[in-house]
Design an enzyme around this catalytic site. Structure first.
Site, PDB file in Angstrom:
ATOM      1  N   HIS A 156       0.762  -1.107  -0.076  1.00 46.44           N
ATOM      2  CA  HIS A 156      -0.015   0.007   0.021  1.00 46.44           C
ATOM      3  C   HIS A 156       0.928   1.312  -0.088  1.00 46.44           C
ATOM      4  CE1 HIS A 156      -3.520  -2.618   1.377  1.00 46.44           C
ATOM      5  NE2 HIS A 156      -2.467  -3.013   2.286  1.00 46.44           N
TER       6      HIS A 156
HETATM    7  C1  BDR Z   1      -3.078   0.710   5.249  1.00 42.86           C
HETATM    8  O1  BDR Z   1      -3.209   0.080   6.901  1.00 42.86           O
HETATM    9  C2  BDR Z   1      -1.995  -0.337   7.016  1.00 42.86           C
HETATM   10  O2  BDR Z   1      -2.311  -1.608   7.491  1.00 42.86           O
HETATM   11  C3  BDR Z   1      -0.990   0.010   5.955  1.00 42.86           C
HETATM   12  O3  BDR Z   1       0.403   0.100   6.640  1.00 42.86           O
HETATM   13  C4  BDR Z   1      -1.394   0.913   5.221  1.00 42.86           C
HETATM   14  O4  BDR Z   1      -0.887   2.062   5.435  1.00 42.86           O
HETATM   15  C5  BDR Z   1      -3.669  -0.310   4.425  1.00 42.86           C
HETATM   16  O5  BDR Z   1      -5.031  -0.242   4.624  1.00 42.86           O
END
Ligand code: BDR
Ligand code: CA
Length: 310
Positions: A240
């Site tokens: 992400h």
């Molecule tokens: C986001 O939530 C966290 O788990 C990850 O670091 C990312 O920023 C994804 O939904």
């Protein structure tokens, strides 16, 4: 001239890769500071992880400021079930030899934005620090050049509830403040990040770099991808947060459209949902460039190239 950025983050394995990518790219990005926030794991750990990652990148010159311990209104929700108890399980890093910079992240954010001609904010976690800064000093809104965030989802739905993505769900009130602030926003939702999937080949390519950063990245990705592979039945895990930094380095890797985005803060059923007017069904003026496509090969080429420089 390098773009001046502040990275607000809750490391998190994917935050870690984003930090390494930014710190490996000094020609394009001048990282003025890293601000930690509670999210994936509590603040004490996200701050510690940020210090360890700056050290891994050989960039102890970049200050790390500890930020807000809990969301603006709600109790903190964490995600050890994805990231492990440390937040960066799989990284195998030594304890940090550095300490956080003096002062609160929110003060650093305000002073830095007010004191620089142009600052770009990169947010990789819940938007708590930015919202608190905006409430304390509303004038920062007109001074931020752009805020690029990982958060939300629309056609892809949520990853924490059926409607909401983690970063927005943890502090929806903060997200609502940011989305109505007037700051030019670029959003990397799950619709993009679920296309930025790891593969055996690209995890092995990180390991084959032969440097400490490459080993850590491979270990972290192997740890994190397990959760998503099982949940979504996909052949890799989504990376992400590095999408935010990759966008600043090579914007042409992404495409999307300007939309009006509102944040749900009332309904328990859809709390934290990013309601994206993708089809322009309302007369509301767009407040966000919402991405939905990524060149996955180009993204991993950029990541591997830059992590290899560390
Ligand atoms: C986001 O939530 C966290 O788990 C990850 O670091 C990312 O920023 C994804 O939904
Ligand atoms: Ca994150």
């Amino acid at each position: 001239m390098a773009c001046k950025i502040i990275i607000d983050t809750d490391p998190g394995q994917d935050d870690a890769v984003a930090l390494l990518l930014a710190l490996a790219s000094p020609d394009e990005l001048e990282v003025l500071g890293i601000t930690s926030v509670a999210g994936n794991v509590p603040l004490e750990l996200t701050t510690r992880n940020a210090l360890m990652l700056a050290e891994l990148a050989g960039r102890t010159d970049v200050p790390v400021y500890a930020g807000c311990e809990r969301p603006t209104v709600r109790p903190l929700i964490t995600a050890e079930y994805v990231h492990g108890v440390s937040g960066i399980d799989g990284a195998n890093l030594p304890d940090p030899t550095t300490v956080p910079a003096d002062g609160h992240a929110v003060d650093f954010l305000i002073e830095t934005v007010m004191g620089n001609e142009v600052t770009t904010l990169c947010t990789l976690g819940p938007l708590t620090n930015i919202a608190v800064a905006l409430e304390r000093e509303p004038a920062i809104a007109s001074r931020v050049d752009e805020l690029v965030l990982m958060g939300g989802g629309f056609f892809e739905g949520g990853n924490t509830t059926p409607a909401a993505e983690f970063n927005i769900y943890v502090d929806p009130e903060a997200a609502a403040i940011v989305f109505t602030s007037g700051i030019p926003l670029v959003m990397m939702p799950l619709d993009v990040t679920h296309k930025a999937l790891t593969s055996r080949a690209n995890v092995e390519a990180f390991r084959a770099l032969g440097n400490a950063a490459g080993h850590s990245v491979a270990g972290m990705l192997e740890f994190m991808e397990r959760f998503d592979m099982e949940r979504y039945g996909i052949d890799g895990g989504p990376l992400h947060d590095p999408c935010v930094i990759a966008y600043l380095l090579e914007p042409e890797l992404f495409s999307g459209r300007d939309c009006y985005v509102a944040i749900e803060t009332e309904s328990e059923l859809t709390m934290g949902m990013t309601v994206v007017d993708w089809w322009r069904l309302t007369d509301n003026e767009p407040n966000c460039l919402v991405m939905n496509q990524i060149d996955n090969d180009g993204f991993f080429r950029l990541l591997t190239e830059r992590i290899g420089l560390l």
